[in-house]
Motif scaffolding. Sequence first.
Motif, mmCIF file in Angstrom:
data_model
loop_
_atom_site.group_PDB
_atom_site.id
_atom_site.type_symbol
_atom_site.label_atom_id
_atom_site.label_comp_id
_atom_site.label_asym_id
_atom_site.label_seq_id
_atom_site.Cartn_x
_atom_site.Cartn_y
_atom_site.Cartn_z
ATOM 1 N N TYR A 87 0.842 -1.206 0.000
ATOM 2 C CA TYR A 87 0.000 0.000 0.000
ATOM 3 C C TYR A 87 0.872 1.249 0.000
ATOM 4 N N LEU A 88 1.914 1.251 0.815
ATOM 5 C CA LEU A 88 2.785 2.431 0.894
ATOM 6 C C LEU A 88 3.454 2.701 -0.442
ATOM 7 N N THR A 115 -2.430 1.816 -13.235
ATOM 8 C CA THR A 115 -3.144 0.522 -13.245
ATOM 9 C C THR A 115 -4.346 0.496 -14.183
ATOM 10 N N GLY A 116 -4.642 1.591 -14.873
ATOM 11 C CA GLY A 116 -5.757 1.600 -15.805
ATOM 12 C C GLY A 116 -7.111 1.899 -15.186
ATOM 13 N N ARG A 138 -12.751 -1.721 -14.193
ATOM 14 C CA ARG A 138 -11.725 -0.837 -13.617
ATOM 15 C C ARG A 138 -12.242 0.585 -13.408
ATOM 16 N N THR A 139 -13.457 0.663 -12.908
ATOM 17 C CA THR A 139 -14.092 1.952 -12.649
ATOM 18 C C THR A 139 -14.578 1.982 -11.216
ATOM 19 N N PRO A 174 -0.717 -2.541 -8.600
ATOM 20 C CA PRO A 174 -1.210 -3.460 -9.631
ATOM 21 C C PRO A 174 -1.757 -4.752 -9.041
ATOM 22 N N ARG A 175 -1.192 -5.228 -7.954
ATOM 23 C CA ARG A 175 -1.640 -6.499 -7.374
ATOM 24 C C ARG A 175 -2.978 -6.337 -6.661
ATOM 25 N N PHE A 176 -3.137 -5.283 -5.872
ATOM 26 C CA PHE A 176 -4.436 -5.030 -5.236
ATOM 27 C C PHE A 176 -5.489 -4.700 -6.287
ATOM 28 N N ALA A 177 -5.089 -3.958 -7.311
ATOM 29 C CA ALA A 177 -6.035 -3.573 -8.353
ATOM 30 C C ALA A 177 -6.570 -4.796 -9.086
#
Length: 305
Positions: A87-88, A115-116, A138-139, A174-177
């Motif tokens: 997160y940081l 991340t789009g 992704r919204t 990117p991983r959380f997204a």
Amino acid sequence: MFEEGQLYSPVTQHDDGTVEVHLSDNHPGRNDPAYVARRSEIAGAAMAWTRGEPIPHIDYTDAEHEIWRTVSHELTPKHEKYAHSEYLAAKHALRLPTEHVPQLHEVSELLEPITGWTYVAAPGLVPLRDFYGDLGARTFNSTQYLRHGSQPLYTPEPDIIHEVIGHGNQLASPRFARITEAAGQASLRLETEEAMKFVADVFWFSMEFGIMREHGEVKAYGAGILSSYGEMDEYAHMEHRDLDLVDMGTLNYDITAYQPVLFCADSLDQLEGVVGEFFETVDDDLAARLRAEAVERGLVSAPDA
């Protein structure tokens, strides 16, 4: 009392076109006519907005900018102490403004190259399937109002601080997204409301209120924790359970109180392997089987009990 409880104030539009936000009796701004009018004005802008048009621009006041500034500055040392490194790193990559309330298009312009993801305006509560369907594209639906200025570190409902500082920073990973997007795409496969609720509850105990072990400590990655000044001091003292999809998808919880039970991932790899893979593969049958397992384990009552 969980000060950042996920309760959106109802919004109604009258026959004459005027919009009214109905604050709860215990809301700090309930008896402040100017604040109620301001909330209704901002909600009205979102309700009048049509997708494809520019997102409503809110002319934030000096007082509103000061609330954002105060919270941003107070949360920063808390994040450095309590937030997971993923997160940081995302927060440092996104570089949200700390001195003024960003417009949602400004958040999108910062986030999309990473991340789009983009943001759109919402007057308040968005229907569950609409909210998750947008996550799959992704919204992120976000409110644009701020909490009452009398208590800048307190809000009884999600505001732009929760939606942007909590979720926006998270979505810059990117991983959380990818996990969040997978939850949204899962909703498009689900037909039953029971399965949809199961997915939303797993999301609650992961992307909203998730914690994770790191270097011998328990760190927070959930947006609900990391946008809450008070919650960050409390999560370490709650009951921590291992990731368990059956438990996460059926555990009763009170959205208006501190969460007494949190689910802790051993690592980001484990979070992706358990929660992320669940979102990527869940369908109505799998959700029903997990629900049946919860009944077998005595975690919930049988439907006809």
